[in-house]
Design a protein around this motif. Structure first.
Motif, PDB file in Angstrom:
ATOM      1  N   GLY A   1      -3.006  -4.439  -2.067  1.00  0.00           N
ATOM      2  CA  GLY A   1      -2.273  -3.363  -1.413  1.00  0.00           C
ATOM      3  C   GLY A   1      -1.819  -2.297  -2.397  1.00  0.00           C
ATOM      4  O   GLY A   1      -1.977  -1.091  -2.146  1.00  0.00           O
ATOM      5  N   ILE A   2      -1.256  -2.713  -3.529  1.00  0.00           N
ATOM      6  CA  ILE A   2      -0.802  -1.747  -4.538  1.00  0.00           C
ATOM      7  C   ILE A   2      -1.982  -0.949  -5.084  1.00  0.00           C
ATOM      8  O   ILE A   2      -1.911   0.280  -5.240  1.00  0.00           O
ATOM      9  CB  ILE A   2      -0.065  -2.471  -5.671  1.00  0.00           C
ATOM     10  CG1 ILE A   2       1.262  -3.049  -5.152  1.00  0.00           C
ATOM     11  CG2 ILE A   2       0.200  -1.525  -6.840  1.00  0.00           C
ATOM     12  CD1 ILE A   2       1.993  -3.883  -6.173  1.00  0.00           C
TER      13      ILE A   2
ATOM     14  N   ALA B   1       2.800   8.171   2.919  1.00  0.00           N
ATOM     15  CA  ALA B   1       3.417   6.919   2.465  1.00  0.00           C
ATOM     16  C   ALA B   1       4.532   6.493   3.420  1.00  0.00           C
ATOM     17  O   ALA B   1       4.695   5.300   3.710  1.00  0.00           O
ATOM     18  CB  ALA B   1       3.972   7.095   1.051  1.00  0.00           C
ATOM     19  N   GLY B   2       5.316   7.469   3.920  1.00  0.00           N
ATOM     20  CA  GLY B   2       6.363   7.150   4.877  1.00  0.00           C
ATOM     21  C   GLY B   2       5.803   6.601   6.177  1.00  0.00           C
ATOM     22  O   GLY B   2       6.356   5.655   6.759  1.00  0.00           O
TER      23      GLY B   2
ATOM     24  N   ALA C   1       0.841  -1.205   0.000  1.00  0.00           N
ATOM     25  CA  ALA C   1       0.000   0.000   0.000  1.00  0.00           C
ATOM     26  C   ALA C   1       0.870   1.247   0.000  1.00  0.00           C
ATOM     27  O   ALA C   1       0.618   2.207  -0.744  1.00  0.00           O
ATOM     28  CB  ALA C   1      -0.935  -0.012   1.208  1.00  0.00           C
ATOM     29  N   GLY C   2       1.919   1.249   0.824  1.00  0.00           N
ATOM     30  CA  GLY C   2       2.828   2.391   0.822  1.00  0.00           C
ATOM     31  C   GLY C   2       3.543   2.564  -0.502  1.00  0.00           C
ATOM     32  O   GLY C   2       3.679   3.685  -1.010  1.00  0.00           O
ATOM     33  N   PHE C   3       3.966   1.450  -1.093  1.00  0.00           N
ATOM     34  CA  PHE C   3       4.654   1.523  -2.379  1.00  0.00           C
ATOM     35  C   PHE C   3       3.717   1.991  -3.485  1.00  0.00           C
ATOM     36  O   PHE C   3       4.112   2.748  -4.376  1.00  0.00           O
ATOM     37  CB  PHE C   3       5.237   0.159  -2.741  1.00  0.00           C
ATOM     38  CG  PHE C   3       5.886   0.125  -4.097  1.00  0.00           C
ATOM     39  CD1 PHE C   3       7.014   0.875  -4.362  1.00  0.00           C
ATOM     40  CD2 PHE C   3       5.351  -0.643  -5.130  1.00  0.00           C
ATOM     41  CE1 PHE C   3       7.613   0.866  -5.611  1.00  0.00           C
ATOM     42  CE2 PHE C   3       5.935  -0.659  -6.381  1.00  0.00           C
ATOM     43  CZ  PHE C   3       7.072   0.094  -6.621  1.00  0.00           C
TER      44      PHE C   3
ATOM     45  N   ALA D   1      13.193  -1.728  -2.121  1.00  0.00           N
ATOM     46  CA  ALA D   1      12.825  -2.088  -0.747  1.00  0.00           C
ATOM     47  C   ALA D   1      11.520  -2.888  -0.719  1.00  0.00           C
ATOM     48  O   ALA D   1      11.428  -3.922  -0.040  1.00  0.00           O
ATOM     49  CB  ALA D   1      12.693  -0.824   0.098  1.00  0.00           C
ATOM     50  N   ALA D   2      10.506  -2.413  -1.455  1.00  0.00           N
ATOM     51  CA  ALA D   2       9.222  -3.121  -1.460  1.00  0.00           C
ATOM     52  C   ALA D   2       9.354  -4.497  -2.096  1.00  0.00           C
ATOM     53  O   ALA D   2       8.784  -5.480  -1.602  1.00  0.00           O
ATOM     54  CB  ALA D   2       8.169  -2.292  -2.211  1.00  0.00           C
TER      55      ALA D   2
END
Length: 472
Positions: free
Chosen positions: A417-418, A452-453, A288-290, A382-383
């Motif tokens: 999530g994406i 996002a962070g 989700a963050g990515f 990272a993701a």
């Protein structure tokens, strides 16, 4: 007593024919074209938003329509291929994808384009069907090499799509980014139809979970449309409440169906295992963050250069996104190695710290294109490393007979999530749009990066909480 004869092709997975070099090449070209068709939308998304006159939140739907269909098709395609034959199902699936590509290429407005994207999402099923074909027609060593080739070409197609979207859109029109890859898909499918040997179906008592597939797709589409409608239409509170109730009802219905199904599309009973639900929760948070980062960066590249943006066209955006695509592809091979050496949780912690630090820095300073490119590379790597490490760690932690169910559940979680991250990124930009210019304000992008962070950092809390739960 006379025995009832059963065709050998049904009861025995005998290879019906040797896979020729031409058939394998056609399968590879098909994978390359599918990867291209899937990825051309990303660099062209700001252009599509301008041409169709839609908001960033509505633009996110263009990408998410493919993801939602993919999340539904992925668990079903392999079962259909085993039951009816990989070649037969692949050809029919490619007919759906081709129809979607042509429909998107001829779309006069957003609803028609979204319908085309929904049909194109069936392309996700091509990979498991290709695996079925090569395993049935090649010896073990040859099938492993062929599977690697197909996956590599699909990944390479994603990079090709990122690069060619701009030249095609600027040289022809945005319609061409859908039509040209679709023509290649149609041609490659015709060659596969002619050269690929027929593979015998496998008798299976497993039923296809069609109600679960319909309810899952309905839940995801209702959620995405609800986010767009709530932010863009100025709805009264009762209408917002009705949308929330509809999404909750669909989601509840899906859970009930999956728990009662004899052969569920997603076996939710696996979530009772701590290793499974913690991996799913971490995968969801990370992706989700990515998804938010990816959407915000490509939108910021397109903001006019006379303000805080860079005024990049589709070609420029594609070039800016390419290093991140390469980093994401490399991360898939690194994630498994890192999980084996350091453990999935350690990998997730490092990935969360890197992403959170990158987003904090980007919120403070985003005045040069290289800063955005570097942020994309770091967050994509990272993701990718984190989700692959979770996938590998979970696959080796559950019982061998549950490996397919567990990894399938994580893949679906990754897609959801994406998709949700993309949509939330669009919602943040719409909420921060400057009425005078009709463009998202710089503060909206900073808010999105900080959000996002924070999402990435929350995975540290999940790691801590799930570690305590597992020990208990």
């Amino acid at each position: 007593m006379k025995k009832t004869s059963v065709p050998e092709s049904v009861v025995s997975p005998v290879r019906a024919g040797r896979l020729s070099a031409g058939a394998l090449a056609a399968l590879g070209v098909l994978a390359l074209a599918l990867g291209t068709l899937q990825s051309v939308v990303d660099p062209a998304l700001p252009l599509l938003q301008r041409e169709l006159g839609v908001s960033p939140a509505e633009g996110a739907l263009i990408v998410n329509a493919v993801l939602v269909t993919g999340a539904v098709v992925a668990p079903v395609a392999g079962k259909l291929g085993d039951r009816y034959g990989g070649k037969r199902v692949l050809i029919r699936l490619m007919a759906v994808v081709s129809a979607g590509g042509l429909l998107a290429g001829l779309a006069p407005n957003l609803p028609v384009l979204l319908l085309g994207q929904v049909l194109q999402g069936a392309m996700v099923g091509a990979l498991p069907l290709s695996f079925i074909l090569v395993r049935k027609h090649l010896p073990a060593g040859g099938s492993q090499a062929a599977i690697g080739l197909v996956v590599a070409l699909f990944t390479a197609g994603g990079m090709v799509g990122t690069l060619v979207a701009g030249p095609i859109a600027e040289g022809l029109s945005w319609h061409g980014i859908f039509v040209l890859p679709t023509i290649v898909i149609i041609a490659a499918t015709a060659v596969v139809t002619r050269l690929m040997p027929h593979d015998p179906p496998t008798r299976s008592d497993d039923r296809i979970d069609w109600p679960g597939a319909v309810l899952l797709s309905g839940t995801l589409l209702a959620l995405m449309l609800g986010l767009v409608t709530v932010t863009g239409a100025g709805l009264p509170p009762y209408a917002i409440g009705a949308l929330a109730v509809a999404v909750a009802a669909l989601a509840t219905g899906w859970v009930v169906v999956e728990r009662r199904a004899a052969s569920p599309m997603v076996d939710l009973r696996m979530l009772a295992q701590p290793v499974m639900w913690s991996a799913c929760l971490l995968t969801f948070v990370i992706t989700a963050g990515f998804g938010m980062v990816s959407f915000l960066l490509l939108q910021l590249f397109a903001v006019p250069a006379d303000g805080y943006g860079f005024g990049a066209g589709t070609t420029g955006i594609g070039l800016f996104l390419l290093p991140g695509a390469v980093a994401g592809a490399v991360s898939d091979s690194v994630g498994g190695i890192a999980a084996r050496r350091f453990g999935p949780r350690a990998v997730v912690v490092v990935a969360a710290v890197v992403t959170a630090a990158t987003m904090t820095a980007l919120a403070a300073t985003h005045t040069a294109a290289w800063q955005l490119v570097l942020a994309k590379v770091l967050t994509a790597f990272a993701a990718g490393v984190a989700t692959t490490a979770l996938l590998a760690g979970t696959a080796t932690s559950v019982e061998a007979e549950n490996t397919g169910i567990a990894t399938g559940l994580l893949v679906v979680t990754r897609v959801i999530g994406i998709a949700l991250g993309f949509q939330v990124g669009g919602v943040i930009l719409v909420a921060g749009t400057d009425p005078a210019t009709g463009l998202p304000s710089e503060a909206a992008f900073a808010t999105g990066f900080i959000t996002a962070g924070l999402v990435a950092a929350s995975s540290l809390l999940v790691v801590r909480a799930t570690r305590k739960g597992t020990r208990a």
